[in-house]
Write a protein that holds these residues in place. Structure first.
Motif, PDB file in Angstrom:
ATOM      1  N   VAL A  37       1.126  -0.969   0.342  1.00 35.78           N
ATOM      2  CA  VAL A  37       0.367   0.107   0.368  1.00 35.78           C
ATOM      3  C   VAL A  37       1.066   1.263   0.142  1.00 35.78           C
ATOM      4  O   VAL A  37       1.598   1.123   0.647  1.00 35.78           O
ATOM      5  CB  VAL A  37      -0.828  -0.189   0.919  1.00 35.78           C
ATOM      6  N   ALA A  38       0.811   2.037  -0.453  1.00 38.04           N
ATOM      7  CA  ALA A  38       1.828   3.379  -0.961  1.00 38.04           C
ATOM      8  C   ALA A  38       0.305   4.655  -0.669  1.00 38.04           C
ATOM      9  O   ALA A  38      -0.398   4.461  -0.937  1.00 38.04           O
ATOM     10  CB  ALA A  38       1.776   3.196  -2.569  1.00 38.04           C
ATOM     11  N   LEU A  39       0.525   5.140   0.997  1.00 39.13           N
ATOM     12  CA  LEU A  39       0.140   5.701   1.192  1.00 39.13           C
ATOM     13  C   LEU A  39       1.200   7.612   0.714  1.00 39.13           C
ATOM     14  O   LEU A  39       1.527   7.410   1.489  1.00 39.13           O
ATOM     15  CB  LEU A  39      -0.473   5.426   2.632  1.00 39.13           C
ATOM     16  N   GLY A  40      -0.311   8.182   1.116  1.00 47.50           N
ATOM     17  CA  GLY A  40       0.420   9.816   1.456  1.00 47.50           C
ATOM     18  C   GLY A  40      -0.424  10.929   0.643  1.00 47.50           C
ATOM     19  O   GLY A  40      -1.622  10.664   0.123  1.00 47.50           O
ATOM     20  N   ASP A  41      -0.116  11.993  -0.106  1.00 47.44           N
ATOM     21  CA  ASP A  41      -0.777  12.710  -0.989  1.00 47.44           C
ATOM     22  C   ASP A  41      -0.654  13.130  -2.384  1.00 47.44           C
ATOM     23  O   ASP A  41      -0.133  11.817  -2.712  1.00 47.44           O
ATOM     24  CB  ASP A  41      -0.394  14.343  -0.683  1.00 47.44           C
ATOM     25  N   SER A  42      -0.594  14.246  -3.071  1.00 52.25           N
ATOM     26  CA  SER A  42      -0.667  13.781  -4.037  1.00 52.25           C
ATOM     27  C   SER A  42       0.042  13.332  -4.963  1.00 52.25           C
ATOM     28  O   SER A  42       0.061  13.400  -6.486  1.00 52.25           O
ATOM     29  CB  SER A  42      -1.025  15.558  -5.181  1.00 52.25           C
ATOM     30  N   LEU A  43       1.666  13.340  -4.125  1.00 52.58           N
ATOM     31  CA  LEU A  43       2.871  12.898  -4.917  1.00 52.58           C
ATOM     32  C   LEU A  43       2.155  11.391  -5.559  1.00 52.58           C
ATOM     33  O   LEU A  43       2.831  10.884  -6.260  1.00 52.58           O
ATOM     34  CB  LEU A  43       4.065  13.110  -3.949  1.00 52.58           C
ATOM     35  N   THR A  44       2.333  10.801  -3.775  1.00 52.51           N
ATOM     36  CA  THR A  44       1.544   9.452  -4.173  1.00 52.51           C
ATOM     37  C   THR A  44       0.199   9.895  -5.134  1.00 52.51           C
ATOM     38  O   THR A  44       0.215   7.988  -6.806  1.00 52.51           O
ATOM     39  CB  THR A  44       1.351   8.658  -3.019  1.00 52.51           C
ATOM     40  N   ALA A  45      -0.214   9.550  -4.938  1.00 48.74           N
ATOM     41  CA  ALA A  45      -1.979  10.375  -5.837  1.00 48.74           C
ATOM     42  C   ALA A  45      -1.643  10.071  -6.977  1.00 48.74           C
ATOM     43  O   ALA A  45      -2.366   9.299  -8.582  1.00 48.74           O
ATOM     44  CB  ALA A  45      -3.120  10.565  -5.608  1.00 48.74           C
ATOM     45  N   GLY A  46      -0.306  11.007  -7.963  1.00 49.12           N
ATOM     46  CA  GLY A  46      -0.332  11.171  -9.094  1.00 49.12           C
ATOM     47  C   GLY A  46      -1.986  12.498  -9.323  1.00 49.12           C
ATOM     48  O   GLY A  46      -1.589  12.067 -10.754  1.00 49.12           O
ATOM     49  N   PHE A  47      -1.600  13.341  -8.707  1.00 51.78           N
ATOM     50  CA  PHE A  47      -2.975  14.201  -9.129  1.00 51.78           C
ATOM     51  C   PHE A  47      -2.108  14.703 -10.254  1.00 51.78           C
ATOM     52  O   PHE A  47      -0.615  15.445 -10.748  1.00 51.78           O
ATOM     53  CB  PHE A  47      -2.451  15.173  -8.099  1.00 51.78           C
ATOM     54  N   GLY A  48      -3.280  14.801 -11.328  1.00 49.22           N
ATOM     55  CA  GLY A  48      -2.942  15.773 -12.520  1.00 49.22           C
ATOM     56  C   GLY A  48      -1.842  15.144 -13.520  1.00 49.22           C
ATOM     57  O   GLY A  48      -1.853  15.362 -15.106  1.00 49.22           O
ATOM     58  N   LEU A  49      -2.239  13.229 -13.225  1.00 52.52           N
ATOM     59  CA  LEU A  49      -1.982  12.811 -14.419  1.00 52.52           C
ATOM     60  C   LEU A  49      -1.848  11.560 -14.511  1.00 52.52           C
ATOM     61  O   LEU A  49      -3.359  10.812 -13.398  1.00 52.52           O
ATOM     62  CB  LEU A  49       0.249  11.812 -13.967  1.00 52.52           C
ATOM     63  N   PRO A  50      -1.984  10.774 -15.619  1.00 53.23           N
ATOM     64  CA  PRO A  50      -2.692   9.743 -16.111  1.00 53.23           C
ATOM     65  C   PRO A  50      -2.323   8.109 -15.132  1.00 53.23           C
ATOM     66  O   PRO A  50      -1.536   8.374 -14.683  1.00 53.23           O
ATOM     67  CB  PRO A  50      -2.244   9.197 -17.010  1.00 53.23           C
ATOM     68  N   GLY A  61      -3.298   7.113  -2.305  1.00 51.82           N
ATOM     69  CA  GLY A  61      -2.891   8.566  -2.057  1.00 51.82           C
ATOM     70  C   GLY A  61      -3.485   9.393  -2.545  1.00 51.82           C
ATOM     71  O   GLY A  61      -4.478   8.975  -3.121  1.00 51.82           O
ATOM     72  N   VAL A  62      -4.146  10.384  -1.285  1.00 52.60           N
ATOM     73  CA  VAL A  62      -5.270  11.284  -1.567  1.00 52.60           C
ATOM     74  C   VAL A  62      -4.681  12.984  -1.603  1.00 52.60           C
ATOM     75  O   VAL A  62      -3.319  13.582  -0.704  1.00 52.60           O
ATOM     76  CB  VAL A  62      -5.755  11.192   0.177  1.00 52.60           C
ATOM     77  N   SER A  63      -5.052  13.448  -3.250  1.00 53.97           N
ATOM     78  CA  SER A  63      -4.125  15.054  -3.142  1.00 53.97           C
ATOM     79  C   SER A  63      -4.685  15.639  -2.018  1.00 53.97           C
ATOM     80  O   SER A  63      -5.715  15.650  -1.531  1.00 53.97           O
ATOM     81  CB  SER A  63      -4.745  15.701  -4.894  1.00 53.97           C
ATOM     82  N   GLY A  64      -3.895  16.138  -1.588  1.00 56.33           N
ATOM     83  CA  GLY A  64      -3.664  17.487  -0.654  1.00 56.33           C
ATOM     84  C   GLY A  64      -3.880  16.239   0.603  1.00 56.33           C
ATOM     85  O   GLY A  64      -3.689  17.508   2.198  1.00 56.33           O
ATOM     86  N   ASP A  65      -3.991  15.498   0.671  1.00 49.98           N
ATOM     87  CA  ASP A  65      -3.688  14.756   2.140  1.00 49.98           C
ATOM     88  C   ASP A  65      -2.646  15.409   3.462  1.00 49.98           C
ATOM     89  O   ASP A  65      -1.411  15.905   2.195  1.00 49.98           O
ATOM     90  CB  ASP A  65      -2.917  12.842   2.014  1.00 49.98           C
ATOM     91  N   THR A  66      -2.163  14.935   4.312  1.00 50.95           N
ATOM     92  CA  THR A  66      -1.412  15.742   5.517  1.00 50.95           C
ATOM     93  C   THR A  66      -1.155  13.783   6.116  1.00 50.95           C
ATOM     94  O   THR A  66      -1.914  13.202   5.988  1.00 50.95           O
ATOM     95  CB  THR A  66      -2.131  16.791   6.020  1.00 50.95           C
ATOM     96  N   ALA A  67      -0.291  14.329   6.542  1.00 53.78           N
ATOM     97  CA  ALA A  67       0.137  12.767   8.224  1.00 53.78           C
ATOM     98  C   ALA A  67      -0.887  12.720   8.776  1.00 53.78           C
ATOM     99  O   ALA A  67      -1.662  11.661   8.616  1.00 53.78           O
ATOM    100  CB  ALA A  67       0.977  13.507   8.418  1.00 53.78           C
ATOM    101  N   THR A  68      -1.811  13.982   9.068  1.00 53.80           N
ATOM    102  CA  THR A  68      -2.795  13.755  10.166  1.00 53.80           C
ATOM    103  C   THR A  68      -4.092  13.546   9.483  1.00 53.80           C
ATOM    104  O   THR A  68      -4.458  12.369   9.649  1.00 53.80           O
ATOM    105  CB  THR A  68      -3.414  15.039  10.669  1.00 53.80           C
TER     106      THR A  68
END
Length: 124
Positions: A5-18, A44-51
């Motif tokens: 499982v890759a957990l993270g923010d927009s960098l993980t989610a791939g915001f704006g990418l295919p 991944g969820v764009s705009g996500d924070t660690a909290t």
């Protein structure tokens, strides 16, 4: 087949990418190209924070996950974040999953994760 499982923010989610250009999709493709049969789940969820990531662990980390990777780039110095608490929370949800905080910027934590993945491959 290990489930990661890759957990993270927009960098993980791939915001704006295919979808196939996201970090988890590229990671899975690269590992499979090297003969490693894995499934990488994009949590991944764009705009996500660690909290916020901590609050959604119970549904973001599947029961069958073998490993959780979190990109530490969103753990900025001004954020009051307790990595030990985060790790404990993952353990409460899935006691058998390995947890790998990594930095896409510095590479910190990647060697440990790769060593674990190699051990999964040779243990079969």
């Amino acid at each position: 087949t290990p489930v990661i499982v890759a957990l993270g923010d927009s960098l993980t989610a791939g915001f704006g990418l295919p979808q196939d250009a996201s970090f988890p999709a590229q990671l899975e493709a690269a590992l499979k190209a090297r003969g490693q049969q894995v499934t990488v789940i994009n949590a991944g969820v764009s705009g996500d924070t660690a909290t916020a990531g901590l609050k959604r662990l119970d549904w973001a980390v599947a029961d069958d996950a073998d490993a959780v990777i979190i990109n530490k780039m969103d753990l900025l110095p001004y954020v009051d974040f307790d990595m030990e608490n985060f790790t404990r929370s993952i353990r409460n949800i899935n006691a058998r999953a390995q947890f790998f905080p990594v930095s896409c910027k510095t590479g910190e934590g990647v060697a440990e994760w790769v060593a674990w993945l190699r051990s999964k491959r040779t243990s079969k």
